[in-house]
Design an enzyme around this catalytic site. Structure first.
Site, PDB file in Angstrom:
ATOM      1  N   LYS A   7     -17.725  19.203 -16.201  1.00  0.00           N
ATOM      2  CA  LYS A   7     -17.778  20.598 -16.673  1.00  0.00           C
ATOM      3  C   LYS A   7     -18.971  20.787 -17.615  1.00  0.00           C
ATOM      4  O   LYS A   7     -19.586  19.813 -18.055  1.00  0.00           O
ATOM      5  CB  LYS A   7     -16.472  20.926 -17.414  1.00  0.00           C
ATOM      6  CG  LYS A   7     -16.230  20.058 -18.643  1.00  0.00           C
ATOM      7  CD  LYS A   7     -14.819  20.224 -19.203  1.00  0.00           C
ATOM      8  CE  LYS A   7     -14.602  19.299 -20.401  1.00  0.00           C
ATOM      9  NZ  LYS A   7     -13.218  19.373 -20.912  1.00  0.00           N
TER      10      LYS A   7
ATOM     11  N   ARG B  98      -2.091  23.500 -26.017  1.00  0.00           N
ATOM     12  CA  ARG B  98      -3.221  24.354 -25.657  1.00  0.00           C
ATOM     13  C   ARG B  98      -2.848  24.986 -24.326  1.00  0.00           C
ATOM     14  O   ARG B  98      -2.168  26.003 -24.315  1.00  0.00           O
ATOM     15  CB  ARG B  98      -4.509  23.522 -25.585  1.00  0.00           C
ATOM     16  CG  ARG B  98      -5.760  24.352 -25.405  1.00  0.00           C
ATOM     17  CD  ARG B  98      -7.027  23.502 -25.424  1.00  0.00           C
ATOM     18  NE  ARG B  98      -7.087  22.526 -24.310  1.00  0.00           N
ATOM     19  CZ  ARG B  98      -8.086  21.672 -24.131  1.00  0.00           C
ATOM     20  NH1 ARG B  98      -9.111  21.637 -24.984  1.00  0.00           N
ATOM     21  NH2 ARG B  98      -8.076  20.848 -23.105  1.00  0.00           N
TER      22      ARG B  98
ATOM     23  N   TYR C 228     -38.028  27.028 -44.635  1.00  0.00           N
ATOM     24  CA  TYR C 228     -37.293  28.218 -45.073  1.00  0.00           C
ATOM     25  C   TYR C 228     -36.386  27.898 -46.249  1.00  0.00           C
ATOM     26  O   TYR C 228     -35.654  26.904 -46.228  1.00  0.00           O
ATOM     27  CB  TYR C 228     -36.455  28.776 -43.924  1.00  0.00           C
ATOM     28  CG  TYR C 228     -37.283  29.332 -42.789  1.00  0.00           C
ATOM     29  CD1 TYR C 228     -38.088  30.461 -42.988  1.00  0.00           C
ATOM     30  CD2 TYR C 228     -37.254  28.730 -41.538  1.00  0.00           C
ATOM     31  CE1 TYR C 228     -38.853  30.971 -41.943  1.00  0.00           C
ATOM     32  CE2 TYR C 228     -38.010  29.242 -40.494  1.00  0.00           C
ATOM     33  CZ  TYR C 228     -38.809  30.357 -40.697  1.00  0.00           C
ATOM     34  OH  TYR C 228     -39.557  30.854 -39.665  1.00  0.00           O
TER      35      TYR C 228
ATOM     36  N   MET D  35     -36.373  27.134 -35.693  1.00  0.00           N
ATOM     37  CA  MET D  35     -36.063  27.415 -34.282  1.00  0.00           C
ATOM     38  C   MET D  35     -36.779  26.448 -33.336  1.00  0.00           C
ATOM     39  O   MET D  35     -36.208  26.011 -32.334  1.00  0.00           O
ATOM     40  CB  MET D  35     -36.439  28.860 -33.933  1.00  0.00           C
ATOM     41  CG  MET D  35     -35.904  29.280 -32.576  1.00  0.00           C
ATOM     42  SD  MET D  35     -36.356  30.946 -32.069  1.00  0.00           S
ATOM     43  CE  MET D  35     -35.503  31.958 -33.246  1.00  0.00           C
TER      44      MET D  35
HETATM   45  C1  PLP Z   1     -12.858  17.930 -21.055  1.00  0.00           C
HETATM   46  C2  PLP Z   1     -11.549  17.439 -20.562  1.00  0.00           C
HETATM   47  C3  PLP Z   1     -11.386  16.091 -20.193  1.00  0.00           C
HETATM   48  C4  PLP Z   1     -12.418  15.025 -20.456  1.00  0.00           C
HETATM   49  O1  PLP Z   1     -12.219  14.531 -21.784  1.00  0.00           O
HETATM   50  P1  PLP Z   1     -13.152  13.407 -22.411  1.00  0.00           P
HETATM   51  O2  PLP Z   1     -12.640  13.249 -23.793  1.00  0.00           O
HETATM   52  O3  PLP Z   1     -14.543  13.934 -22.370  1.00  0.00           O
HETATM   53  O4  PLP Z   1     -12.988  12.182 -21.595  1.00  0.00           O
HETATM   54  C5  PLP Z   1     -10.197  15.731 -19.595  1.00  0.00           C
HETATM   55  N1  PLP Z   1      -9.211  16.634 -19.410  1.00  0.00           N
HETATM   56  C6  PLP Z   1      -9.315  17.932 -19.795  1.00  0.00           C
HETATM   57  C7  PLP Z   1      -8.175  18.864 -19.565  1.00  0.00           C
HETATM   58  C8  PLP Z   1     -10.479  18.366 -20.407  1.00  0.00           C
HETATM   59  O5  PLP Z   1     -10.572  19.638 -20.801  1.00  0.00           O
END
Ligand code: PLP
Length: 364
Positions: free
Chosen positions: A36, A132, A257, A305
């Site tokens: 992802k 969650r 800055y 930046m």
């Molecule tokens: C992102 C994610 C993972 C991967 O987790 P890692 O800690 O990067 O191995 C697995 N399961 C779900 C539901 C996630 O959102």
């Protein structure tokens, strides 16, 4: 290629090495590689190709999975966040995506929507402690009943859950989550997918039929007290910039800055060609470090930046045009994450498209 700085050099052989490490940790499980967020910021097309030995890929959103199908990837694609609307179900059928069902609404949409063809299969997300996305124990039987009686699944579903604390050692909350999962697995007799990276490496009882690692594939450690190298992992991303200028600061002169940093003695300072506009975290202001000629150079003042200023005390011979390593094998992204008060996941996914990804198998 090397003219284009800053860039992220992506070591695809390291990615393949890390997948082999996943299989060593979990030899009896199939591997759903999590790619992802553009492959954790590494570039999903090249990542998917390099990880062709995975048994499936997981992404968060339907759109990410559609993008992979359009790249002609025909492995099982799991959408971890599932359908966000009823229309997502139609897209999932068209593109043969494996949706995660984590909320009763998604099952209502399923019964109300005419799908153009069957869904390949599906996963039921059980709430075991993350709080969650997930079906609570009391919601599960009805969701399972609706999913298995809907008549649009070509194959039976699997059972999924997610750890909230698999990066912590000996945490009783992990045992509690595993306990609940064991109970549901024995009741429903479904294949289980539970372990993210932390659990792949330290909770063998959570491996089950499928593991679901992300971070470790990219060669970073999820544990505070263990480095990637100690875990047998190789960092995949090497983020590199150039030195743009060097300045000799006189005592009392302020840098950048706000003048947050002021020279107390004559100081040799370098200006590096990366900034928050590239996704270099601004919380590294006054705290980060980079590598120049193999020596550490501390960030001085605020990250801008396009640039960041560093102390050249340890590498006084550095000249404009010299290469600067922001993170990589010799300067782990985990260290920068601690300095920025965040996690390696965030630093890796923050590097934006302004930074070119350059892909490489093998050394240099
Ligand atoms: C992102 C994610 C993972 C991967 O987790 P890692 O800690 O990067 O191995 C697995 N399961 C779900 C539901 C996630 O959102």
């Amino acid at each position: 290629m090397s003219g284009d700085y800053p860039h992220a050099l992506i070591h695809l052989d390291a990615l393949q090495h890390n997948l082999a490490v996943v299989r060593q940790y979990a030899p009896r499980s199939r591997v759903m590689s999590v790619i992802k967020a553009d492959g954790y910021g590494h570039g999903v097309e090249a990542v998917a190709e390099a990880l062709h030995d995975s048994d499936a890929f997981a992404v968060a959103r339907v759109r990410e999975a559609v993008q992979l199908r359009e790249l002609a990837i025909n492995k099982p694609l799991i959408v971890l966040d599932g359908a966000a609307t009823a229309a997502d179900l139609i897209t999932a059928a068209e593109y043969q995506l494996s949706l995660v069902f984590h909320h009763p609404s998604q099952l209502d949409w399923l019964s109300q929507t005419d799908l153009p063809q069957s869904l390949p299969d599906a996963w039921l997300m059980l709430e075991t402690g993350m709080h969650r996305l997930g079906l609570r124990a009391e919601q599960f039987p009805q969701a399972y009943g609706k999913l298995t009686s809907c008549g649009v699944l070509a194959n039976s579903p699997g059972l999924m859950s997610h750890f909230a604390n698999s990066d912590l050692n000996d945490d009783p909350r992990n045992d509690a989550q595993m306990h609940l999962m064991a109970d549901f697995k024995s009741r429903y007799q479904l294949p289980v997918c539970f372990a993210n990276s932390g659990a792949v490496m330290q909770l063998p009882d959570a491996h089950h039929e499928w593991v679901r690692p992300g971070l470790m594939l990219y060669g970073a450690s999820p544990f505070k007290d263990k480095t990637a190298a100690e875990l047998g992992l190789r960092p995949v991303m090497e983020l590199r910039a150039r030195l743009l200028a060097r300045q000799v600061l006189q005592p009392g002169e302020q840098v950048g800055y706000g003048g947050d940093w002021q020279a107390e003695k004559t100081t040799l300072m370098g200006v590096v060609s990366i900034g928050y506009g590239d996704g270099f975290n601004r919380h590294l202001s006054g705290r980060g470090e980079v590598l120049i000629h193999g020596q550490r150079a501390a960030v001085l003042g605020r990250v801008s930046m396009d640039t960041v200023c560093v102390d050249l005390e340890n590498c006084p011979q550095a000249q404009p045009g010299d290469e600067v390593i922001i993170w990589g094998e010799k300067l782990p992204v985990e260290q920068a994450a601690i300095q920025a008060g965040t996690i390696p996941y965030e630093l890796l996914t923050q590097i934006n498209p302004r930074v070119k990804r350059i892909y490489r198998y093998g050394q240099s």
